[in-house]
Scaffold this active site. Structure first.
Site, mmCIF file in Angstrom:
data_model
loop_
_atom_site.group_PDB
_atom_site.id
_atom_site.type_symbol
_atom_site.label_atom_id
_atom_site.label_comp_id
_atom_site.label_asym_id
_atom_site.label_seq_id
_atom_site.Cartn_x
_atom_site.Cartn_y
_atom_site.Cartn_z
ATOM 1 N N THR A 166 -36.807 27.700 47.866
ATOM 2 C CA THR A 166 -37.013 27.138 49.216
ATOM 3 C C THR A 166 -36.192 27.694 50.415
ATOM 4 O O THR A 166 -34.955 27.949 49.863
ATOM 5 C CB THR A 166 -37.064 25.662 49.194
ATOM 6 N N SER A 214 -35.893 30.256 54.001
ATOM 7 C CA SER A 214 -36.218 31.511 54.809
ATOM 8 C C SER A 214 -36.174 32.741 53.771
ATOM 9 O O SER A 214 -36.893 33.698 53.950
ATOM 10 C CB SER A 214 -35.517 31.796 56.102
ATOM 11 N N THR A 215 -35.048 32.939 53.085
ATOM 12 C CA THR A 215 -34.871 33.985 52.220
ATOM 13 C C THR A 215 -35.736 33.815 50.917
ATOM 14 O O THR A 215 -36.485 35.013 50.805
ATOM 15 C CB THR A 215 -33.431 33.969 51.612
ATOM 16 N N ASP A 265 -26.891 28.321 50.564
ATOM 17 C CA ASP A 265 -26.084 28.072 51.601
ATOM 18 C C ASP A 265 -24.872 28.693 51.684
ATOM 19 O O ASP A 265 -24.223 29.198 52.402
ATOM 20 C CB ASP A 265 -26.124 26.534 52.127
ATOM 21 N N LYS A 293 -26.213 24.202 47.893
ATOM 22 C CA LYS A 293 -27.654 24.390 48.203
ATOM 23 C C LYS A 293 -28.259 23.137 48.789
ATOM 24 O O LYS A 293 -27.287 21.956 48.798
ATOM 25 C CB LYS A 293 -28.597 24.803 47.046
ATOM 26 N N GLU A 352 -35.014 21.860 43.464
ATOM 27 C CA GLU A 352 -34.409 22.978 43.183
ATOM 28 C C GLU A 352 -33.493 23.032 42.061
ATOM 29 O O GLU A 352 -33.517 23.988 41.292
ATOM 30 C CB GLU A 352 -33.670 23.598 44.527
ATOM 31 N N LYS A 399 -23.246 34.122 53.459
ATOM 32 C CA LYS A 399 -23.033 33.093 52.741
ATOM 33 C C LYS A 399 -21.997 33.060 51.861
ATOM 34 O O LYS A 399 -21.722 32.106 51.056
ATOM 35 C CB LYS A 399 -24.515 32.936 51.967
HETATM 36 C C1 5RP Z 1 -32.996 24.696 50.662
HETATM 37 C C2 5RP Z 1 -31.950 25.707 50.232
HETATM 38 C C3 5RP Z 1 -32.075 27.033 50.701
HETATM 39 O O1 5RP Z 1 -32.059 27.953 49.651
HETATM 40 C C4 5RP Z 1 -30.684 27.174 51.580
HETATM 41 O O2 5RP Z 1 -30.926 26.469 52.535
HETATM 42 C C5 5RP Z 1 -30.843 28.417 51.982
HETATM 43 O O3 5RP Z 1 -31.788 28.702 52.943
HETATM 44 P P1 5RP Z 1 -31.989 30.063 53.763
HETATM 45 O O4 5RP Z 1 -32.454 31.158 52.864
HETATM 46 O O5 5RP Z 1 -33.286 29.793 55.059
HETATM 47 O O6 5RP Z 1 -30.801 30.311 54.553
HETATM 48 O O7 5RP Z 1 -31.073 25.156 49.562
HETATM 49 O O8 5RP Z 1 -32.880 23.502 50.185
#
Ligand code: 5RP
Length: 262
Positions: A33, A35-36, A92, A102, A111, A129
């Site tokens: 989950t 954006s990546t 994160d 995360k 997750e 990150k």
């Molecule tokens: C969601 C997560 C995401 O993987 C994490 O927040 C990274 O998100 P993004 O790819 O948008 O930076 O742990 O619960």
């Protein structure tokens, strides 16, 4: 359309594009989950639509499940599939041992269950990150709404005895109301700054009544694919100790956005 992407989106896209190379025909794949991870789901959708690859996806959130359906990735449940070949997700923070924080997107519970039920976990991220010590990103902790203030107070009490640099705890809000996870729980964000012993912190947190799970993913991630805004990727494999550098061709393709409304 990929030519119009910002450097950060390009970095996410190339990490995702490289990571789906690990997906083979017939695999059961955990879909992360964020954006990546959304880029990864789009890339996987393209492989299903264009190359006819057969996969079964298990989504880690309702958002991801919706996107997977839109782009044509067949979805099942973890209970039906039971075990996965591979999970690809964002993070994160990741440290040199590929331990993670995360849950910035609030999906840490599903997750962690999905990643733990996988033969392999691949994290896709940009270099921003990467940290030496986990904790600059607030650590999400999912708690049940009943008695959450007591759970919060107990966490604060426990933190006093742990080797962390910061100790403030905040309830995550969404438009002024408590943020709700897919399981209808709350999230407490722990502003720890530096976590000296993530295993200890994780163990202690999960003993607090009301805590469902915390966002430390320890000894779960096998590979991190780090994307760059110039199309470069670095692939680090913690199990065999390899680090590889590659360049990904960013082909301008609108197919990634077929049927996607977000
Ligand atoms: C969601 C997560 C995401 O993987 C994490 O927040 C990274 O998100 P993004 O790819 O948008 O930076 O742990 O619960």
């Amino acid at each position: 359309m990929t030519a119009d992407l910002s450097p950060i989106d390009k970095a996410k896209f190339v990490a995702a594009k490289r990571a789906v190379d690990y997906v083979e025909d017939g695999m059961r794949v955990g879909l992360g989950t964020g954006s990546t991870a959304a880029w990864m789901v789009r890339c996987l959708g393209e492989m299903v639509r264009e190359d006819g690859i057969r996969v079964t996806g298990v989504a880690t959130s309702s958002r991801t499940a919706d996107l997977a359906r839109q782009v044509g990735v067949p979805i099942s449940t973890l209970d039906e599939v039971k075990w996965l070949d591979l999970t690809i997700d964002g993070a994160d923070e990741y440290d040199p041992r590929l331990n993670l924080i995360k849950g910035g997107g609030g999906a840490l519970l599903q997750e962690k269950i999905v990643a733990t039920a996988s033969d392999q976990m691949i994290v896709i991220a940009d270099a921003g990150k990467q940290v030496d010590t986990l904790g600059a990103f607030p650590l999400p902790v999912e708690v049940i709404p009943f008695g959450w203030q007591t759970s919060k107070a107990l966490i604060e009490e426990m933190l006093a005895n742990l080797e962390v640099t910061g100790r403030s705890v905040s309830l995550r809000l969404d438009n002024g109301a408590p943020y709700r996870t897919d399981e209808n729980n709350f999230i407490l964000d722990l502003h720890l700054r530096q976590i000296a012993d993530p295993h200890q912190v994780s163990m202690v947190l999960n003993q607090v009544p009301g805590v469902v799970e915390n966002g430390l993913f320890l000894d779960i991630c096998d590979i991190v694919v780090i994307g760059g805004g110039d199309g470069s990727v670095e692939v680090r494999d913690i199990n065999n100790g390899t680090v590889e550098h590659e360049q990904i061709d960013i082909v301008d393709t609108d197919n990634l956005f077929v049927d996607v409304q977000d």
